[in-house]
Design a protein around this motif. Structure first.
Motif: not given
Length: 373
Positions: A19-42
């Motif tokens: 299900v997309p939210i704000w034009g992206m997948t929830n996984a991509e949204r989560l990845r952006r949150m992690a990047v914004a906080r400089k946290l490793p993702f995966g």
């Protein structure tokens, strides 16, 4: 076992959700949150993890909140949504997320997303209730609205608060789905800002107001789009705030000049007094706001209830535009710009008094905190 904070935890998505939210997948949204906080993702290679259940969408403020709370899980209806846990706790939390069942939380602290008390936002020094909701096609509009509403931080003016939230929400959704970036919105707004300045200079006040209105709405959209799509950048912030900071005095100068072409010129002494009052008042108010932040660690507009209410109408761009609009309605743009100058000086006095009152209160031993806390 208590989670280890010596290294930042890895943000790990659990499950899948198309299900997309704000034009992206929830996984991509989560990845952006992690990047914004400089946290490793995966997938984590060991150590602490922040497990995120992709069946749910949650406010980005949950991530830094749990980052500082090792051994904690945030739940919705008992089901774990986000958990900061050590490696030996991760598997049972992950299993509960995938099974969509409540977690037996022995050894873990639990925060219920439904808790009316919410969480305390240190940056804003206020208590808020960030959302955490199950992400389904039917829930997307409500979640996007909650995300958008959460992007309205602190207090603001009456136009931004009451007139165009719905317009800006519609435009923010449109931009997100069309792949338009916040910086592109800022670029369009910057061009419109310049065009409005030219229109005011030549006395084309109605055209300038219409163009300025679009610019002011876009000025809301770019910031909300950046927060909702988690695409904030240093360049975007500097550009957006730079335009916001610089253009208002040029608008007022252009408006005062345009009164000549409109047929309602200001005499020389009045013109000089108006421009001097607006320039001095604008700069001085900004300096007072900066001094309040430096002294007390928060904006002057969130100190007491009065300050938040006064922010609705204080002599910033949007309330000033309401004054100019009222003057133009009666065919007196000259009266409008004089009224803006007077209101600017009155607002300056209010801010100066409030700064003095806060300093006096602190000197008496009173702790200066926001009434929103």
């Amino acid at each position: 076992m208590v989670a280890n904070l010596s290294t930042p935890p890895t943000v790990v998505p659990v499950g899948d959700n198309p299900v997309p939210i704000w034009g992206m997948t929830n996984a991509e949204r989560l990845r952006r949150m992690a990047v914004a906080r400089k946290l490793p993702f995966g997938e984590a290679a060991g150590g602490d993890v922040l497990l995120a259940n992709l069946a749910f969408a949650f406010d980005p403020s949950w991530l830094p909140h749990l980052l500082g709370l090792p051994g904690t899980v945030m739940t919705r209806a008992g089901v774990p949504v986000l958990a900061h846990v050590a490696a030996d706790q991760a598997e049972r939390v992950r299993a509960a997320m995938l099974a969509d069942r409540p977690l037996a939380a022995e050894g873990l602290a639990v925060i219920e997303a439904e808790d009316e008390n919410g969480i305390f936002n240190e940056a804003l020094r206020k208590r808020e209730r960030p959302f955490a909701e199950r992400l389904t096609p039917a829930s997307v509009p409500a979640i996007e609205r909650a995300s958008y509403t959460g992007a309205y931080k602190g207090v603001t003016d009456l136009l931004t608060k009451y007139l165009w939230p719905e317009w800006a929400l519609w435009l923010t959704r449109l931009c997100a789905r069309a792949g338009i970036s916040p910086n592109q919105v800022t670029a369009i707004g910057s061009v419109l800002c310049i065009i409005a300045t030219v229109a005011f200079w030549y006395g084309w006040f109605w055209s300038g107001l219409a163009i300025g209105l679009v610019f002011m709405v876009l000025d809301t959209v770019d910031g909300k789009l950046a927060r909702c799509t988690i695409t904030s950048s240093a360049l975007g912030n500097a550009w957006d705030h730079g335009v916001d900071l610089v253009h208002p005095p040029f608008w007022w100068w252009a408006w005062a000049t345009g009164c000549v072409a409109y047929g309602r010129p200001l005499d020389h002494d009045t013109f000089v007094a108006v421009i001097a009052a607006m320039l001095f008042g604008y700069v001085a108010q900004r300096l007072i706001e900066g001094a309040f932040i430096a002294k007390f660690g928060m904006h002057i507009h969130v100190w007491e209830r009065f300050d938040s209410r006064f922010r609705l109408v204080t002599a910033r761009r949007n309330p000033n535009m309401v004054i100019l609009f009222a003057g133009l309605l009666i065919g007196r743009p000259d009266w409008g710009i004089v009224a803006v100058a007077v209101w600017t000086m009155l607002s300056l006095v209010v801010h100066l008094v409030r700064l003095g009152q806060a300093m006096a209160a602190k000197a008496r031993g009173r702790r200066i905190v926001s009434w929103l806390a």
